[in-house]
Motif scaffolding. Structure first.
Motif, short mmCIF file in Angstrom:
data_model
loop_
_atom_site.label_atom_id
_atom_site.label_comp_id
_atom_site.label_asym_id
_atom_site.label_seq_id
_atom_site.Cartn_x
_atom_site.Cartn_y
_atom_site.Cartn_z
N HIS A 6 16.79 -12.96 -39.63
CA HIS A 6 17.65 -11.99 -39.52
C HIS A 6 17.81 -11.74 -38.04
N ARG A 7 19.12 -11.65 -37.31
CA ARG A 7 19.35 -11.63 -35.90
C ARG A 7 19.85 -10.11 -35.72
N ILE A 8 18.79 -9.19 -35.13
CA ILE A 8 19.17 -7.72 -34.80
C ILE A 8 19.12 -7.34 -33.62
N LEU A 9 20.09 -6.76 -33.17
CA LEU A 9 20.16 -6.14 -31.66
C LEU A 9 19.98 -4.83 -31.82
N PHE A 10 19.21 -3.89 -31.03
CA PHE A 10 19.10 -2.52 -30.94
C PHE A 10 19.64 -2.13 -29.51
N VAL A 11 20.59 -1.13 -29.48
CA VAL A 11 21.53 -0.79 -28.36
C VAL A 11 21.21 0.78 -28.12
N CYS A 12 21.16 1.16 -27.15
CA CYS A 12 21.48 2.48 -26.62
C CYS A 12 21.99 2.50 -25.43
N LEU A 13 21.90 3.58 -24.54
CA LEU A 13 22.76 3.70 -23.25
C LEU A 13 22.20 2.90 -22.22
N GLY A 14 21.23 3.07 -21.85
CA GLY A 14 20.69 2.18 -20.55
C GLY A 14 19.64 1.24 -20.97
N ASN A 15 19.22 1.01 -22.07
CA ASN A 15 18.18 0.01 -22.60
C ASN A 15 17.08 -0.09 -21.79
N ILE A 16 16.51 1.49 -21.65
CA ILE A 16 15.19 1.51 -21.05
C ILE A 16 14.34 2.54 -21.69
N CYS A 17 14.96 3.12 -22.82
CA CYS A 17 13.97 4.19 -23.69
C CYS A 17 14.10 3.67 -24.87
N ARG A 18 15.28 4.02 -25.42
CA ARG A 18 15.40 4.11 -27.08
C ARG A 18 15.33 2.71 -27.81
N SER A 19 16.26 2.00 -27.03
CA SER A 19 16.41 0.37 -27.48
C SER A 19 15.16 -0.55 -27.46
N PRO A 20 14.70 -0.38 -26.37
CA PRO A 20 13.62 -1.36 -25.88
C PRO A 20 12.38 -0.99 -26.87
N THR A 21 12.28 0.27 -27.19
CA THR A 21 11.14 0.88 -28.03
C THR A 21 11.36 0.48 -29.49
N ALA A 22 12.74 0.42 -29.73
CA ALA A 22 13.07 0.20 -31.12
C ALA A 22 12.83 -1.32 -31.45
N GLU A 23 13.33 -2.16 -30.37
CA GLU A 23 13.02 -3.68 -30.44
C GLU A 23 11.53 -3.89 -30.43
N SER A 24 10.73 -3.16 -29.82
CA SER A 24 9.16 -3.51 -29.89
C SER A 24 8.50 -3.19 -31.36
N VAL A 25 8.99 -1.94 -31.49
CA VAL A 25 8.37 -1.31 -32.85
C VAL A 25 8.87 -2.29 -33.92
N PHE A 26 9.93 -2.54 -34.11
CA PHE A 26 10.51 -3.47 -35.20
C PHE A 26 9.93 -4.82 -35.03
N ARG A 27 9.75 -5.32 -33.97
CA ARG A 27 9.31 -6.65 -33.66
C ARG A 27 7.67 -6.76 -34.32
N THR A 28 7.04 -5.65 -34.08
CA THR A 28 5.63 -5.60 -34.50
C THR A 28 5.63 -5.52 -35.97
N LEU A 29 6.55 -4.66 -36.70
CA LEU A 29 6.54 -4.62 -38.19
C LEU A 29 7.04 -5.80 -38.85
N ALA A 30 7.92 -6.58 -38.25
CA ALA A 30 8.41 -7.98 -38.62
C ALA A 30 7.48 -8.96 -38.47
N ASP A 31 6.59 -8.82 -37.49
CA ASP A 31 5.54 -9.99 -37.28
C ASP A 31 4.23 -9.64 -38.18
N GLN A 32 4.30 -8.46 -38.61
CA GLN A 32 3.23 -8.22 -39.82
C GLN A 32 3.81 -8.38 -41.21
#
Length: 152
Positions: A6-32
């Motif tokens: 699955h190719r998933i992109l998370f997007v927020c306004l500045g890419n310094i709070c919400r979307s990088p957090t979602a990227e990291s959280v989801f990557r951890t879940l997917a890896d597990q």
């Protein structure tokens, strides 16, 4: 699930709070899990291109076991529709800005992260402005789990 990632992109306004957090959280879940994913994040603005996630957001995420330090902000572009199957925005304005660049013939789905959540939140508040990093994390973690379940 197919063997294709699955190719998933998370997007927020500045890419310094919400979307990088979602990227990291989801990557951890997917890896597990057994779900194969290509995961990235971007911002609709170009204000922070190349910057690491916001320090207080990194600290809040780190307290929950997520390391955002290696991520760098980039700006969302129309070419992301070719690179991703699913583009996930954090709030209504993000969705509007994402769809403004959407090519007419694209098959890429655009959806708000909270559509996968169970907490009743209708968007992920921007902690850069609210200073409430824990609420943003609660919503992101909950919705990321729902997203993962939708892909299994």
């Amino acid at each position: 699930m197919s063997n294709a990632a699955h190719r998933i992109l998370f997007v927020c306004l500045g890419n310094i709070c919400r979307s990088p957090t979602a990227e990291s959280v989801f990557r951890t879940l997917a890896d597990q899990s057994s779900v194969l994913c290509k995961i990235d994040s971007a911002g609709t603005s170009g204000w922070h291109i190349g910057d690491a996630p916001y320090g207080p957001m990194q600290n809040a995420a780190s307290a929950r076991g997520d390391d955002l330090s290696s991520l760098r902000a980039r700006q969302f572009s129309a070419s992301d529709y070719d690179r991703f199957d699913l583009i996930i925005g954090m709030d209504n304005q993000n969705i509007k800005d994402i769809k403004a660049l959407q090519p007419k013939q694209t098959k890429t789905n655009v959806i708000k992260l909270t559509e996968y959540g169970s907490l009743g939140a209708t968007y992920v508040p921007d902690p850069y402005y609210t200073r409430d990093f824990d609420t943003a994390l609660d919503i992101i973690e909950d919705a990321a789990q729902g997203l993962l379940k939708s892909l299994v």
